[in-house]
Write a protein that holds these residues in place. Structure first.
Motif, PDB file in Angstrom:
ATOM      1  N   THR A  75       0.841  -1.194   0.000  1.00 33.20           N
ATOM      2  CA  THR A  75       0.000   0.000   0.000  1.00 33.20           C
ATOM      3  C   THR A  75       0.877   1.245   0.000  1.00 33.20           C
ATOM      4  O   THR A  75       1.999   1.237   0.504  1.00 33.20           O
ATOM      5  CB  THR A  75      -0.948   0.017   1.212  1.00 33.20           C
ATOM      6  OG1 THR A  75      -0.182   0.171   2.416  1.00 33.20           O
ATOM      7  CG2 THR A  75      -1.753  -1.274   1.292  1.00 33.20           C
ATOM      8  N   GLY A  76       0.365   2.305  -0.584  1.00 35.07           N
ATOM      9  CA  GLY A  76       1.154   3.534  -0.687  1.00 35.07           C
ATOM     10  C   GLY A  76       2.407   3.332  -1.509  1.00 35.07           C
ATOM     11  O   GLY A  76       3.479   3.841  -1.170  1.00 35.07           O
ATOM     12  N   ALA A  77       2.276   2.608  -2.632  1.00 35.15           N
ATOM     13  CA  ALA A  77       3.449   2.197  -3.419  1.00 35.15           C
ATOM     14  C   ALA A  77       3.790   3.165  -4.535  1.00 35.15           C
ATOM     15  O   ALA A  77       4.669   2.877  -5.350  1.00 35.15           O
ATOM     16  CB  ALA A  77       3.214   0.804  -4.005  1.00 35.15           C
TER      17      ALA A  77
ATOM     18  N   TYR B 150       1.413  -6.213  -6.521  1.00 35.32           N
ATOM     19  CA  TYR B 150       0.363  -5.223  -6.699  1.00 35.32           C
ATOM     20  C   TYR B 150       0.831  -3.939  -6.015  1.00 35.32           C
ATOM     21  O   TYR B 150       1.201  -3.961  -4.831  1.00 35.32           O
ATOM     22  CB  TYR B 150      -0.942  -5.679  -6.058  1.00 35.32           C
ATOM     23  CG  TYR B 150      -1.613  -6.855  -6.717  1.00 35.32           C
ATOM     24  CD1 TYR B 150      -2.446  -6.677  -7.816  1.00 35.32           C
ATOM     25  CD2 TYR B 150      -1.426  -8.139  -6.225  1.00 35.32           C
ATOM     26  CE1 TYR B 150      -3.085  -7.762  -8.414  1.00 35.32           C
ATOM     27  CE2 TYR B 150      -2.054  -9.234  -6.820  1.00 35.32           C
ATOM     28  CZ  TYR B 150      -2.880  -9.036  -7.909  1.00 35.32           C
ATOM     29  OH  TYR B 150      -3.507 -10.106  -8.500  1.00 35.32           O
ATOM     30  N   ALA B 151       0.775  -2.831  -6.745  1.00 38.53           N
ATOM     31  CA  ALA B 151       1.171  -1.533  -6.195  1.00 38.53           C
ATOM     32  C   ALA B 151      -0.088  -0.729  -5.922  1.00 38.53           C
ATOM     33  O   ALA B 151      -0.770  -0.275  -6.850  1.00 38.53           O
ATOM     34  CB  ALA B 151       2.077  -0.789  -7.167  1.00 38.53           C
ATOM     35  N   GLY B 152      -0.422  -0.574  -4.635  1.00 34.34           N
ATOM     36  CA  GLY B 152      -1.645   0.114  -4.254  1.00 34.34           C
ATOM     37  C   GLY B 152      -1.437   1.600  -4.072  1.00 34.34           C
ATOM     38  O   GLY B 152      -0.434   2.037  -3.505  1.00 34.34           O
ATOM     39  N   ALA B 153      -2.390   2.393  -4.565  1.00 35.20           N
ATOM     40  CA  ALA B 153      -2.371   3.849  -4.381  1.00 35.20           C
ATOM     41  C   ALA B 153      -3.760   4.393  -4.648  1.00 35.20           C
ATOM     42  O   ALA B 153      -4.548   3.789  -5.392  1.00 35.20           O
ATOM     43  CB  ALA B 153      -1.363   4.512  -5.318  1.00 35.20           C
TER      44      ALA B 153
ATOM     45  N   PRO C 224      -0.771  -2.000 -11.074  1.00 33.56           N
ATOM     46  CA  PRO C 224      -1.405  -0.890 -10.344  1.00 33.56           C
ATOM     47  C   PRO C 224      -2.746  -1.320  -9.771  1.00 33.56           C
ATOM     48  O   PRO C 224      -3.531  -2.013 -10.428  1.00 33.56           O
ATOM     49  CB  PRO C 224      -1.575   0.188 -11.422  1.00 33.56           C
ATOM     50  CG  PRO C 224      -0.601  -0.175 -12.499  1.00 33.56           C
ATOM     51  CD  PRO C 224      -0.550  -1.669 -12.501  1.00 33.56           C
ATOM     52  N   LEU C 225      -3.017  -0.904  -8.537  1.00 35.16           N
ATOM     53  CA  LEU C 225      -4.259  -1.263  -7.859  1.00 35.16           C
ATOM     54  C   LEU C 225      -4.803  -0.033  -7.165  1.00 35.16           C
ATOM     55  O   LEU C 225      -4.152   0.518  -6.272  1.00 35.16           O
ATOM     56  CB  LEU C 225      -3.998  -2.377  -6.842  1.00 35.16           C
ATOM     57  CG  LEU C 225      -5.205  -2.901  -6.063  1.00 35.16           C
ATOM     58  CD1 LEU C 225      -6.176  -3.635  -6.995  1.00 35.16           C
ATOM     59  CD2 LEU C 225      -4.765  -3.815  -4.935  1.00 35.16           C
ATOM     60  N   GLN C 226      -5.993   0.402  -7.559  1.00 32.14           N
ATOM     61  CA  GLN C 226      -6.598   1.551  -6.911  1.00 32.14           C
ATOM     62  C   GLN C 226      -6.994   1.157  -5.493  1.00 32.14           C
ATOM     63  O   GLN C 226      -7.698   0.178  -5.271  1.00 32.14           O
ATOM     64  CB  GLN C 226      -7.834   2.011  -7.695  1.00 32.14           C
ATOM     65  CG  GLN C 226      -8.323   3.414  -7.327  1.00 32.14           C
ATOM     66  CD  GLN C 226      -9.035   3.497  -5.989  1.00 32.14           C
ATOM     67  OE1 GLN C 226      -9.768   2.589  -5.611  1.00 32.14           O
ATOM     68  NE2 GLN C 226      -8.805   4.584  -5.252  1.00 32.14           N
ATOM     69  N   LEU C 227      -6.523   1.938  -4.521  1.00 33.04           N
ATOM     70  CA  LEU C 227      -6.739   1.557  -3.126  1.00 33.04           C
ATOM     71  C   LEU C 227      -6.634   2.768  -2.216  1.00 33.04           C
ATOM     72  O   LEU C 227      -5.610   3.452  -2.189  1.00 33.04           O
ATOM     73  CB  LEU C 227      -5.707   0.501  -2.709  1.00 33.04           C
ATOM     74  CG  LEU C 227      -5.715   0.053  -1.250  1.00 33.04           C
ATOM     75  CD1 LEU C 227      -7.053  -0.565  -0.872  1.00 33.04           C
ATOM     76  CD2 LEU C 227      -4.583  -0.945  -0.999  1.00 33.04           C
ATOM     77  N   ASP C 228      -7.696   3.003  -1.473  1.00 33.70           N
ATOM     78  CA  ASP C 228      -7.709   3.992  -0.392  1.00 33.70           C
ATOM     79  C   ASP C 228      -8.011   3.213   0.879  1.00 33.70           C
ATOM     80  O   ASP C 228      -9.140   2.759   1.074  1.00 33.70           O
ATOM     81  CB  ASP C 228      -8.771   5.055  -0.648  1.00 33.70           C
ATOM     82  CG  ASP C 228      -8.848   6.095   0.459  1.00 33.70           C
ATOM     83  OD1 ASP C 228      -8.213   5.911   1.513  1.00 33.70           O
ATOM     84  OD2 ASP C 228      -9.579   7.091   0.270  1.00 33.70           O
ATOM     85  N   ILE C 229      -7.020   3.053   1.744  1.00 34.14           N
ATOM     86  CA  ILE C 229      -7.201   2.168   2.894  1.00 34.14           C
ATOM     87  C   ILE C 229      -8.178   2.731   3.919  1.00 34.14           C
ATOM     88  O   ILE C 229      -8.616   2.008   4.811  1.00 34.14           O
ATOM     89  CB  ILE C 229      -5.862   1.819   3.575  1.00 34.14           C
ATOM     90  CG1 ILE C 229      -5.246   3.028   4.275  1.00 34.14           C
ATOM     91  CG2 ILE C 229      -4.885   1.209   2.572  1.00 34.14           C
ATOM     92  CD1 ILE C 229      -4.089   2.670   5.190  1.00 34.14           C
TER      93      ILE C 229
ATOM     94  N   PRO D  56     -13.697   1.691   3.226  1.00 31.88           N
ATOM     95  CA  PRO D  56     -13.998   0.255   3.298  1.00 31.88           C
ATOM     96  C   PRO D  56     -14.354  -0.368   1.958  1.00 31.88           C
ATOM     97  O   PRO D  56     -13.983  -1.512   1.675  1.00 31.88           O
ATOM     98  CB  PRO D  56     -15.177   0.202   4.278  1.00 31.88           C
ATOM     99  CG  PRO D  56     -15.028   1.428   5.118  1.00 31.88           C
ATOM    100  CD  PRO D  56     -14.478   2.472   4.205  1.00 31.88           C
ATOM    101  N   ALA D  57     -15.077   0.366   1.115  1.00 29.78           N
ATOM    102  CA  ALA D  57     -15.451  -0.175  -0.192  1.00 29.78           C
ATOM    103  C   ALA D  57     -14.214  -0.388  -1.062  1.00 29.78           C
ATOM    104  O   ALA D  57     -14.120  -1.388  -1.789  1.00 29.78           O
ATOM    105  CB  ALA D  57     -16.438   0.761  -0.883  1.00 29.78           C
ATOM    106  N   SER D  58     -13.266   0.529  -0.996  1.00 29.95           N
ATOM    107  CA  SER D  58     -12.030   0.401  -1.764  1.00 29.95           C
ATOM    108  C   SER D  58     -11.209  -0.786  -1.282  1.00 29.95           C
ATOM    109  O   SER D  58     -10.642  -1.538  -2.082  1.00 29.95           O
ATOM    110  CB  SER D  58     -11.215   1.690  -1.652  1.00 29.95           C
ATOM    111  OG  SER D  58      -9.999   1.587  -2.353  1.00 29.95           O
ATOM    112  N   VAL D  59     -11.145  -0.979   0.037  1.00 34.08           N
ATOM    113  CA  VAL D  59     -10.401  -2.111   0.605  1.00 34.08           C
ATOM    114  C   VAL D  59     -11.039  -3.436   0.181  1.00 34.08           C
ATOM    115  O   VAL D  59     -10.350  -4.375  -0.233  1.00 34.08           O
ATOM    116  CB  VAL D  59     -10.344  -2.006   2.138  1.00 34.08           C
ATOM    117  CG1 VAL D  59      -9.754  -3.274   2.750  1.00 34.08           C
ATOM    118  CG2 VAL D  59      -9.528  -0.779   2.554  1.00 34.08           C
ATOM    119  N   ALA D  60     -12.365  -3.503   0.245  1.00 33.68           N
ATOM    120  CA  ALA D  60     -13.068  -4.728  -0.144  1.00 33.68           C
ATOM    121  C   ALA D  60     -12.847  -5.037  -1.619  1.00 33.68           C
ATOM    122  O   ALA D  60     -12.630  -6.202  -2.001  1.00 33.68           O
ATOM    123  CB  ALA D  60     -14.562  -4.585   0.156  1.00 33.68           C
ATOM    124  N   ALA D  61     -12.885  -4.016  -2.462  1.00 33.59           N
ATOM    125  CA  ALA D  61     -12.665  -4.218  -3.894  1.00 33.59           C
ATOM    126  C   ALA D  61     -11.241  -4.690  -4.166  1.00 33.59           C
ATOM    127  O   ALA D  61     -11.014  -5.560  -5.027  1.00 33.59           O
ATOM    128  CB  ALA D  61     -12.952  -2.922  -4.647  1.00 33.59           C
ATOM    129  N   ALA D  62     -10.280  -4.142  -3.433  1.00 30.35           N
ATOM    130  CA  ALA D  62      -8.890  -4.555  -3.611  1.00 30.35           C
ATOM    131  C   ALA D  62      -8.689  -6.021  -3.228  1.00 30.35           C
ATOM    132  O   ALA D  62      -7.974  -6.764  -3.902  1.00 30.35           O
ATOM    133  CB  ALA D  62      -7.968  -3.665  -2.787  1.00 30.35           C
TER     134      ALA D  62
END
Length: 234
Positions: free
Chosen positions: A11-13, A33-36, A49-54, A57-63
């Motif tokens: 995360t934060g990659a 996977y590079a989360g950002a 690349p992986l869209q992710l806002d930790i 909750p919806a973003s985490v579940a999708a990741a």
């Protein structure tokens, strides 16, 4: 753990230490996977690349659904508002805790079952020397990282029966954008990334990356007087 056999999510990659961690994993042969939050900011050839806002909750579940083959999770995403616990805004203090504590916890809760399903693996939480040492100018950050350390210790016990090893990295200042205004000595994040991944490969529970962090760790046994010698005493 043989890194070359792992599927990692950092995360934060997109910059700073996270980018160096992801790059080190790629060099060692891992799928990464590079989360950002903004995937357009990710510039890591070979990474996914992986869209992710930790904090979402919806973003985490999708990741967790997308990166369903992960065996190594590195919770690196962080923020530093510079907020004092007494004079900083509650909004900034909430942001620190929502990121370092609740966001990190959300990632662990979502990805631990994924890692277990894939045969077991490791979660590494990026902590700090400030997990152990309070600094008045970074009160919110220190408090949030201390909470993250306690959470790491508890998760380690909770997840061991599920074949998920939980480790923590303690490190002092690194030369990244987050510490641009810091004049104290800083480590090269590339060096710390190598130390961190070496620690994962060695199945360490606690990775203490530099001499300053080791000195503070040893000082914990001395209590308040050892860690804060300038405090007034009777």
């Amino acid at each position: 753990m043989n890194i070359s056999n792992q599927v990692a999510l950092v995360t934060g990659a997109n910059r700073g230490f996270g980018k160096n961690l992801a790059a080190e994993l790629l060099v060692r042969g891992a799928k990464v996977y590079a989360g950002a939050r903004n995937i357009d900011s990710i510039d890591l050839p070979g990474a996914i690349p992986l869209q992710l806002d930790i904090t979402d909750p919806a973003s985490v579940a999708a990741a967790a659904e997308t990166a369903s083959d992960v065996t190594l999770l590195i919770n690196n995403a962080g923020v530093s508002t510079g907020a004092s616990l007494l004079t900083g805004t509650l909004e900034d203090i909430h942001l620190e805790f929502n990121t370092h504590v609740f966001g990190t916890l959300a990632m662990a809760r979502s990805f631990a079952p994924v890692i277990e399903k894939n045969g077991g693996g490791t979660i590494l939480n990026i902590l700090s020397i400030l997990s152990w040492l309070g600094v008045d100018s970074l009160g919110a950050y220190s408090a949030a990282k201390a909470a993250a350390w306690g959470m790491t210790n508890s998760l380690r016990l909770d997840l061991a029966p599920h074949h998920v090893r939980v480790a923590g990295l303690h490190v002092a200042y690194m030369d990244t954008d987050m510490t641009a205004g810091v004049t104290s000595p800083k480590s090269d994040p590339k060096d710390i990334a190598r130390i961190a991944i070496d620690g994962i490969e060695a199945d360490l529970y606690e990775i203490v990356a530099d001499d300053l962090s080791r000195n503070v760790q040893q000082g914990l046994a001395g209590g308040v007087a050892a860690l804060y010698p300038n405090l007034p005493v009777k």
